[in-house]
Design a protein around this motif. Structure first.
Motif, mmCIF file in Angstrom:
data_model
loop_
_atom_site.group_PDB
_atom_site.id
_atom_site.type_symbol
_atom_site.label_atom_id
_atom_site.label_comp_id
_atom_site.label_asym_id
_atom_site.label_seq_id
_atom_site.Cartn_x
_atom_site.Cartn_y
_atom_site.Cartn_z
ATOM 1 N N THR A 57 0.833 -1.207 0.000
ATOM 2 C CA THR A 57 0.000 0.000 0.000
ATOM 3 C C THR A 57 0.864 1.251 0.000
ATOM 4 O OG1 THR A 57 -1.752 -1.174 1.196
ATOM 5 C CG2 THR A 57 -1.838 1.224 1.202
ATOM 6 N N ILE A 58 1.905 1.243 0.875
ATOM 7 C CA ILE A 58 2.811 2.398 0.939
ATOM 8 C C ILE A 58 3.538 2.587 -0.396
ATOM 9 C CG2 ILE A 58 4.879 3.300 2.061
ATOM 10 C CD1 ILE A 58 3.968 1.818 4.604
ATOM 11 N N ASP A 59 4.044 1.480 -0.953
ATOM 12 C CA ASP A 59 4.776 1.566 -2.219
ATOM 13 C C ASP A 59 3.864 2.010 -3.360
ATOM 14 O OD1 ASP A 59 6.972 0.692 -0.848
ATOM 15 O OD2 ASP A 59 6.772 -1.399 -1.466
ATOM 16 N N THR A 60 2.621 1.487 -3.361
ATOM 17 C CA THR A 60 1.685 1.848 -4.430
ATOM 18 C C THR A 60 1.324 3.328 -4.363
ATOM 19 O OG1 THR A 60 0.759 -0.390 -4.402
ATOM 20 C CG2 THR A 60 -0.553 1.324 -5.461
ATOM 21 N N LYS A 61 1.068 3.817 -3.142
ATOM 22 C CA LYS A 61 0.750 5.245 -2.992
ATOM 23 C C LYS A 61 1.926 6.118 -3.416
ATOM 24 C CE LYS A 61 -2.806 4.945 0.590
ATOM 25 N NZ LYS A 61 -3.225 5.338 1.952
ATOM 26 N N ALA A 62 3.139 5.641 -3.105
ATOM 27 C CA ALA A 62 4.325 6.406 -3.509
ATOM 28 C C ALA A 62 4.458 6.434 -5.037
ATOM 29 C CB ALA A 62 5.572 5.795 -2.873
ATOM 30 N N GLN A 63 4.184 5.299 -5.664
ATOM 31 C CA GLN A 63 4.268 5.240 -7.128
ATOM 32 C C GLN A 63 3.197 6.105 -7.778
ATOM 33 O OE1 GLN A 63 4.062 1.091 -8.121
ATOM 34 N NE2 GLN A 63 6.086 0.624 -7.281
ATOM 35 N N THR A 70 -8.761 24.601 -8.308
ATOM 36 C CA THR A 70 -9.739 23.604 -8.767
ATOM 37 C C THR A 70 -9.036 22.476 -9.517
ATOM 38 O OG1 THR A 70 -11.419 25.333 -8.981
ATOM 39 C CG2 THR A 70 -11.828 23.251 -10.116
ATOM 40 N N ALA A 71 -8.028 22.850 -10.334
ATOM 41 C CA ALA A 71 -7.266 21.829 -11.059
ATOM 42 C C ALA A 71 -6.527 20.915 -10.089
ATOM 43 C CB ALA A 71 -6.275 22.503 -12.016
ATOM 44 N N ILE A 72 -5.978 21.496 -9.018
ATOM 45 C CA ILE A 72 -5.293 20.678 -8.007
ATOM 46 C C ILE A 72 -6.263 19.709 -7.346
ATOM 47 C CG2 ILE A 72 -4.163 20.771 -5.734
ATOM 48 C CD1 ILE A 72 -2.745 23.288 -6.627
ATOM 49 N N VAL A 73 -7.477 20.202 -7.055
ATOM 50 C CA VAL A 73 -8.500 19.338 -6.446
ATOM 51 C C VAL A 73 -8.831 18.178 -7.374
ATOM 52 C CG1 VAL A 73 -10.895 19.225 -5.681
ATOM 53 C CG2 VAL A 73 -9.465 21.163 -5.007
ATOM 54 N N VAL A 74 -8.964 18.465 -8.678
ATOM 55 C CA VAL A 74 -9.278 17.416 -9.655
ATOM 56 C C VAL A 74 -8.151 16.385 -9.708
ATOM 57 C CG1 VAL A 74 -9.658 16.924 -12.097
ATOM 58 C CG2 VAL A 74 -10.757 18.908 -11.042
ATOM 59 N N ILE A 75 -6.910 16.869 -9.754
ATOM 60 C CA ILE A 75 -5.768 15.958 -9.805
ATOM 61 C C ILE A 75 -5.692 15.123 -8.530
ATOM 62 C CG2 ILE A 75 -3.249 15.838 -9.910
ATOM 63 C CD1 ILE A 75 -3.316 18.375 -11.628
ATOM 64 N N THR A 76 -5.948 15.777 -7.387
ATOM 65 C CA THR A 76 -5.926 15.053 -6.107
ATOM 66 C C THR A 76 -7.007 13.981 -6.064
ATOM 67 O OG1 THR A 76 -5.115 17.061 -5.008
ATOM 68 C CG2 THR A 76 -6.009 15.324 -3.606
ATOM 69 N N ASP A 77 -8.192 14.324 -6.594
ATOM 70 C CA ASP A 77 -9.276 13.332 -6.653
ATOM 71 C C ASP A 77 -8.884 12.150 -7.546
ATOM 72 O OD1 ASP A 77 -10.788 14.852 -4.964
ATOM 73 O OD2 ASP A 77 -11.954 15.830 -6.556
ATOM 74 N N ASN A 78 -8.237 12.459 -8.675
ATOM 75 C CA ASN A 78 -7.781 11.380 -9.564
ATOM 76 C C ASN A 78 -6.737 10.507 -8.869
ATOM 77 O OD1 ASN A 78 -9.441 12.259 -11.645
ATOM 78 N ND2 ASN A 78 -7.860 13.548 -12.565
ATOM 79 N N LEU A 97 -8.578 8.328 -6.502
ATOM 80 C CA LEU A 97 -9.297 7.294 -7.249
ATOM 81 C C LEU A 97 -8.344 6.181 -7.668
ATOM 82 C CD1 LEU A 97 -11.952 6.393 -8.543
ATOM 83 C CD2 LEU A 97 -11.319 7.703 -10.582
ATOM 84 N N ALA A 98 -7.150 6.553 -8.126
ATOM 85 C CA ALA A 98 -6.155 5.539 -8.497
ATOM 86 C C ALA A 98 -5.753 4.705 -7.283
ATOM 87 C CB ALA A 98 -4.932 6.221 -9.109
ATOM 88 N N GLU A 99 -5.630 5.345 -6.137
ATOM 89 C CA GLU A 99 -5.295 4.614 -4.912
ATOM 90 C C GLU A 99 -6.431 3.674 -4.524
ATOM 91 O OE1 GLU A 99 -4.439 7.593 -2.053
ATOM 92 O OE2 GLU A 99 -2.483 8.123 -2.876
ATOM 93 N N GLN A 100 -7.684 4.129 -4.687
ATOM 94 C CA GLN A 100 -8.830 3.285 -4.350
ATOM 95 C C GLN A 100 -8.910 2.071 -5.275
ATOM 96 O OE1 GLN A 100 -12.204 5.898 -4.480
ATOM 97 N NE2 GLN A 100 -11.695 6.940 -2.562
ATOM 98 N N LYS A 101 -8.555 2.264 -6.547
ATOM 99 C CA LYS A 101 -8.576 1.141 -7.485
ATOM 100 C C LYS A 101 -7.524 0.092 -7.123
ATOM 101 C CE LYS A 101 -10.397 3.574 -11.559
ATOM 102 N NZ LYS A 101 -10.104 4.008 -12.947
ATOM 103 N N SER A 102 -6.421 0.542 -6.560
ATOM 104 C CA SER A 102 -5.359 -0.406 -6.188
ATOM 105 C C SER A 102 -5.666 -1.145 -4.887
ATOM 106 C CB SER A 102 -4.027 0.336 -6.052
ATOM 107 O OG SER A 102 -4.050 1.231 -4.954
ATOM 108 N N GLU A 103 -6.544 -0.581 -4.070
ATOM 109 C CA GLU A 103 -6.840 -1.195 -2.770
ATOM 110 C C GLU A 103 -7.433 -2.595 -2.889
ATOM 111 O OE1 GLU A 103 -9.218 1.582 -0.671
ATOM 112 O OE2 GLU A 103 -7.570 2.983 -0.257
ATOM 113 N N PRO A 104 -8.447 -2.828 -3.772
ATOM 114 C CA PRO A 104 -8.970 -4.204 -3.876
ATOM 115 C C PRO A 104 -7.918 -5.191 -4.369
ATOM 116 C CG PRO A 104 -10.485 -2.616 -4.885
ATOM 117 C CD PRO A 104 -9.219 -1.888 -4.603
ATOM 118 N N ILE A 105 -7.024 -4.743 -5.257
ATOM 119 C CA ILE A 105 -5.981 -5.637 -5.761
ATOM 120 C C ILE A 105 -5.057 -6.056 -4.629
ATOM 121 C CG2 ILE A 105 -4.037 -5.818 -7.367
ATOM 122 C CD1 ILE A 105 -5.464 -3.796 -9.154
ATOM 123 N N ILE A 106 -4.681 -5.079 -3.816
ATOM 124 C CA ILE A 106 -3.804 -5.382 -2.670
ATOM 125 C C ILE A 106 -4.549 -6.231 -1.639
ATOM 126 C CG2 ILE A 106 -2.504 -4.356 -0.767
ATOM 127 C CD1 ILE A 106 -1.997 -1.939 -2.577
#
Length: 366
Positions: free
Chosen positions: A134-140, A226-234, A237-246
């Motif tokens: 999880t830590i490595d994935t979030k870092a990546q 607003t752009a930063i918020v969108v990027i942060t949300d993305n 979302l990428a972190e949430q997608k990796s959570e079920p895999i982990i």
């Protein structure tokens, strides 16, 4: 009933073993029971192994039964094909391929049960690995989004800095025309003279420019935030997608790897236990002296072998006799004058027909 079943598991010839003593029968009953219970343990191990992969009890039980039957058939074949010859070396050489196969089977059936026995320890290893993953994935993932966020944040900082500098400039102009009016700086004449008016106009112009700059830059800052918020949300979302895999990192291969990170000694002893169980029928047959069943089996096999050899030898003799008789018959016939005269007449007629046919072909060509 149970005795007959275990004798079947031992792969013995029932017609022979039934005529042997109870001691000899009990020996093969023990071997058959070992073969049977080894297959039972293989069924349990295979079912658990497949259950860890597909998490389906019906599929796991079905596969486990098939795997258990396969191991049962292999063990039964191994035990039934070892023949007692009276020579330990020959018997050991005969059993060596089967011992190697037994070692392979022991490894296969022991590993799933090791996974079950050390399940809690394996879960702890997997939990640690999941946390690290999880830590490595979030870092990546952060490496993908952080540069863009930092770039936009730098642009926001520049816009704010621009406003601050303009405010500083405006405040300086304000201090300048106030000091001129009070006679502290500039011409040092008290009152609102021409210099005062000039400095006041510069300040007013700078103040208007400051207000417009704030409006423009704050609008840009809002857009970039607003752009930063969108990027942060993305990124989230990428972190949430990796959570079920982990979270699903709990398959058979992952557990085997986790088992390999545990101390090796307990697993080694479990392997030795299954190796002893798997090879016990073979070892029992190798260590057991040549008994009544072995002698009777050898007698039956050698009787059949002798009968087959006799049949083959008789056929060879019959063939040789027929050849001699045929040679003699045809030799006698070849010396008969009547047969010679008949074949001479046939040959003469055939040569006439050939000559007539050749003459007709030559005539057509001319």
């Amino acid at each position: 009933m149970l005795k007959k079943f275990f004798l079947t598991c031992a792969g013995v010839d029932k017609n022979i073993v039934e005529n042997c003593g109870n001691g000899e029968q009990n020996k093969f009953v023990g071997i058959g029971a070992t073969v049977f219970f080894t297959a039972v343990m293989a069924t349990i191990a295979g079912s658990y192994a497949l259950f860890t992969v597909f998490d389906n009890a019906y599929a796991a039980i079905s596969f486990g039964l098939v795997w258990g039957l396969l191991i049962f058939n292999l063990d039964r074949f191994i035990v039934s094909t070892i023949k007692k010859t009276g020579s330990r070396l020959n018997e050991l050489l005969q059993a060596s391929p089967r011992i190697i196969l037994a070692v392979i089977i022991a490894v296969v059936i022991s590993k799933p049960l090791e996974l079950k026995l050390f399940e809690k320890e394996i879960n702890q290893v997997l939990l640690t690995e999941k946390i690290q993953m999880t830590i490595d994935t979030k870092a990546q993932i952060a490496q993908q989004f952080s540069p863009e966020i930092e770039k936009i944040a730098s642009e926001i900082s520049s816009l704010k800095q621009e406003i601050t500098l303009k405010e500083l400039e405006t405040n300086t102009l304000y201090e300048s025309y106030i000091a001129e009016a009070e006679g502290r700086k500039g011409t040092k004449k008290l009152g609102k003279g021409p210099v005062y008016q000039e400095k006041r106009q510069k300040h007013d112009a700078s103040l208007i420019a400051l207000k417009q700059l704030k409006i423009d830059n704050l609008e840009k800052i809002k857009t970039k935030e607003t752009a930063i918020v969108v990027i942060t949300d993305n990124q989230k979302l990428a972190e949430q997608k990796s959570e079920p895999i982990i979270a699903n990192y709990d398959g058979l291969m992952a557990r085997v790897n986790a088992l390999g990170k545990l101390p090796w000694l307990p697993s080694f002893f479990i392997f030795l236990l299954f190796l002893a169980i798997e090879t016990s029928p073979i070892i029992a047959k190798l260590l057991a002296p040549k008994g009544e069943y072995d002698f009777k089996l050898e007698d039956t096999e050698t009787a059949i072998k002798t009968w087959v050899q006799q049949q083959v030898q008789q056929r060879k003799q019959m063939l040789n006799a027929d050849i001699i008789i045929d040679n003699k018959v045809y030799k006698d016939i070849s010396e008969e004058e009547e047969l010679y005269t008949y074949k001479q007449k046939i040959a003469r007629d055939l040569m006439k027909l050939q000559a007539d046919s050749f003459y007709k072909k030559q005539q057509k060509m001319l």
